[in-house]
Each structure stands twice: as C-alpha cells, then as structure tokens.
Design a protein around this motif. Structure first.
Motif, short mmCIF file in Angstrom:
data_model
loop_
_atom_site.label_atom_id
_atom_site.label_comp_id
_atom_site.label_asym_id
_atom_site.label_seq_id
_atom_site.Cartn_x
_atom_site.Cartn_y
_atom_site.Cartn_z
N GLU A 116 0.90 -1.30 -0.09
CA GLU A 116 0.24 -0.16 0.08
C GLU A 116 0.72 1.09 0.02
O GLU A 116 0.43 2.10 -0.86
N ASN A 117 2.14 1.67 0.93
CA ASN A 117 3.01 2.06 0.64
C ASN A 117 3.26 2.95 -0.79
O ASN A 117 3.52 3.28 -1.08
N ARG A 118 3.91 1.69 -1.34
CA ARG A 118 4.42 1.28 -2.91
C ARG A 118 3.39 2.31 -3.70
O ARG A 118 4.08 3.08 -4.55
N ILE A 119 2.20 2.20 -3.45
CA ILE A 119 1.02 2.26 -4.51
C ILE A 119 0.95 3.59 -4.26
O ILE A 119 0.80 4.69 -4.91
N ALA A 120 0.58 4.21 -3.34
CA ALA A 120 0.88 5.72 -2.84
C ALA A 120 1.77 5.83 -3.26
O ALA A 120 1.42 7.88 -4.17
N PHE A 121 3.13 6.03 -2.65
CA PHE A 121 4.62 6.73 -3.19
C PHE A 121 4.67 6.85 -4.77
O PHE A 121 4.72 7.60 -5.75
N GLN A 122 3.78 5.94 -5.68
CA GLN A 122 4.22 5.58 -6.98
C GLN A 122 2.98 6.64 -7.41
O GLN A 122 3.08 7.55 -8.74
N ASN A 123 1.50 6.68 -6.92
CA ASN A 123 0.99 7.85 -7.37
C ASN A 123 0.41 9.33 -6.69
O ASN A 123 0.13 10.23 -6.68
N GLY A 124 2.11 9.28 -5.94
CA GLY A 124 2.35 10.56 -5.75
C GLY A 124 1.39 11.20 -3.90
O GLY A 124 1.27 11.73 -4.49
N GLU A 125 0.88 10.32 -3.79
CA GLU A 125 0.01 10.27 -2.58
C GLU A 125 0.77 9.97 -1.20
O GLU A 125 1.57 10.22 -1.01
N THR A 126 -0.27 10.39 0.27
CA THR A 126 0.47 10.08 1.50
C THR A 126 0.72 8.77 1.63
O THR A 126 -0.25 8.29 1.54
N ILE A 127 2.43 8.41 2.21
CA ILE A 127 2.27 7.36 2.89
C ILE A 127 1.78 6.94 3.54
O ILE A 127 2.12 7.61 5.06
N PRO A 128 0.37 5.53 3.78
CA PRO A 128 -0.07 5.33 5.07
C PRO A 128 0.27 5.08 5.62
O PRO A 128 0.17 5.14 7.18
N HIS A 129 1.66 3.98 6.07
CA HIS A 129 1.84 2.88 7.27
C HIS A 129 3.21 3.16 7.94
O HIS A 129 4.54 4.21 6.50
N ILE A 130 3.70 3.58 8.53
CA ILE A 130 5.38 4.05 8.62
C ILE A 130 6.18 1.88 9.44
O ILE A 130 6.66 1.86 8.56
N ILE A 131 4.76 1.01 10.40
CA ILE A 131 5.54 -0.26 10.39
C ILE A 131 5.13 -0.56 9.04
O ILE A 131 4.16 -1.14 8.68
N ASN A 132 5.98 -1.74 8.56
CA ASN A 132 5.88 -2.36 7.85
C ASN A 132 7.02 -4.00 7.11
O ASN A 132 7.85 -3.24 8.50
#
Length: 283
Positions: A116-132
C-alpha cells in the motif's frame, strides 16, 4: 487445515478407491485421493457460492475483514510493533527463532502495508504506514535480531581476546547480510546474561528512533519491499525509494547499537581475555 482433516477421515474410514496390490504405489495413491479430493473441491465450491451470493464478497476479502484488519490494527501501531520486537528478542534469548514466530502472524499484514505504501508513493499520495515488513527488516534488525551488526563490529575491531577476535572475523561478513547465527550461538548471545540486556534494549531504542523520525517526516517511510538480506546503508536507501534519509537512519541506528553494546562487550572481552591468559599460564 480442513482439507487435511477431511483426507485423514476419509482414509481412516476407508472411504477411498482401493486398487489391486499389483498396481504401482504411485498410481494407487492417486486413486486413493480421488474421493476425498472430489469432496473437498465440492465443499469449498459451495462455500464460495454461498459467500458470493449472500455476502456479496469473496472468501479472500472476507478473511481479510475478519482476520487481516484486526491484525493491521495490532501490528500497524507503535505499541504493536514494540511488542513484536520484544517478543522476538525474548524468544531468541532462549534459542527460539523469535522473528519467525512473529512473522508467522504479522508478515501477511506487514507485506500488504508495504505494498500500500508503494502504490501511494507511485501515485504521489500520502504514504499511509510507518510500520511494515521493510521497516522492521531495514531499520530495526540491522544485522539481524538484536541489531547484532553493532556487536559484530566491536568483536572485529576492538577485541583483545583471541577467541572474540576470531569470532568477529567469522561472524562479521554474514552479519552484514543479516545472518547473525554465528554470533548468536558462537559468542553466545543465547542464554548469556551479560549480553542479553543490550540485546533486548538495542532494537527497542532503534525502533523508537526509527518510528519517531519517520512520524516527524525527517525520514521517508519505507515504500519498497527490500530483501531482508540487503546490507545496511544500501538497504535504507532502496527501502525509501532512493532517498538518502533511509541510509542516514540506518547509520544512526548502527552507531547507537555500538554505543549500547560497548560497555557490555568490554566486560565480556576482559573476562574472556583473563580466562585465556589464565589458561596459558596454567599450561
């Protein structure tokens, strides 16, 4: 689990197709599996139809709602991550692979979070998770559980004891790639009261530093699924999508681990050296 139990019951109750004794075993076993296999396929096909018809969803999404989301809440927060680290260290302290036990519960959730972090990063959105999954492997377990790379460096460059110096030469190369068993069992760390305190404390401190710096926006969250065996500095840079902050955070945590381990390492080194000198004088 249900499928295995169904197969067991069918075989025990002899609800199977038995072939003559002159039939090759491989062929005979294939026929034995036909009836329980047909029953399992039919059962789960019916379950699938019921879930899709009455639940307006599918089995995978249903399981995620029932199991995955609660685990996300537990493993995705600061306290959940802290407990995961503590359990890992406590299990390892008695020789049980704690990280494997923790991952058996939380790895699917953590891998979904990094995706989910990867998808948000690729779309220029706020990265949702600190822990993963990558956050833990890259920023907390530097050199494996206990941030052992810091201890490996001390063994390699600061040991006066011949045994510890040789152990450092043996253990350091593998620990760079997060394989720390030579030191865990060669020092040993396991069941060693002198080393267990920094072994448990160090990952907790590194976790707090990592979580805080990411939460404050100083370090970019992990957005790439980096292999657990990736060496430090490189791993932090790749994990954050090519951002230098990840490499700097790993360097900071490594420095902190060396500082925490040092006084305990020094006591162990002096004790081992005295033992070696005593043995030589006795000989």
């Amino acid at each position: 689990l249900i499928t295995a139990e169904i197969f067991r019951l069918f075989v025990q109750k002899n609800i199977v197709i038995r072939m003559p004794e002159n039939v090759p075993p491989a062929v005979s076993r294939s026929f034995i599996a036909l009836i329980p296999s047909f029953f399992c396929l039919s059962l789960f096909w019916v379950i699938r139809l019921l879930v899709e018809s009455f639940g307006n969803t599918n089995v995978h999404d249903l399981l995620y709602s029932l199991v995955g989301q609660p685990l996300s809440i537990i493993g995705g927060g600061f306290i959940g991550g802290l407990f995961a680290i503590m359990f890992t260290s406590l299990f390892w302290s008695v020789g049980i692979h704690g990280w494997d036990l923790v991952l058996s519960v939380l790895q699917p959730t953590w891998i979904q979070m990094i995706d989910e972090n990867r998808i948000a990063f690729q779309n220029g959105e706020t990265i949702p998770h600190i822990i993963n999954y990558t956050f833990m492997n890259t920023f907390v377990w530097i050199g494996g559980s206990g941030v052992i790379l810091g201890l490996a460096i001390l063994l390699l460059v600061r040991s006066k004891s011949k045994y510890l110096k040789e152990l450092g030469k043996l253990g350091f190369p593998s620990t760079v790639f997060n394989v720390n068993e030579p030191i865990m069992f060669g020092l040993p760390v396991v069941m060693n009261p002198l080393i267990l305190f920094p072994y448990i404390l160090t990952p907790v401190v590194c976790y707090v530093i990592s979580y805080t710096t990411v939460a404050m926006g100083i370090v970019r969250p992990a957005v790439v699924l980096v292999p657990w065996s990736m060496p430090p500095i490189i791993g932090g840079y790749l994990a954050t999508g090519g951002h230098i902050s990840g490499a700097i955070l790993q360097l900071v945590n490594l420095t902190v681990s060396i500082a925490i381990y040092y006084p305990f390492f020094k006591m162990l080194d002096n004790r081992t050296l005295a033992s070696e000198l005593g043995s030589e004088s006795g000989a």
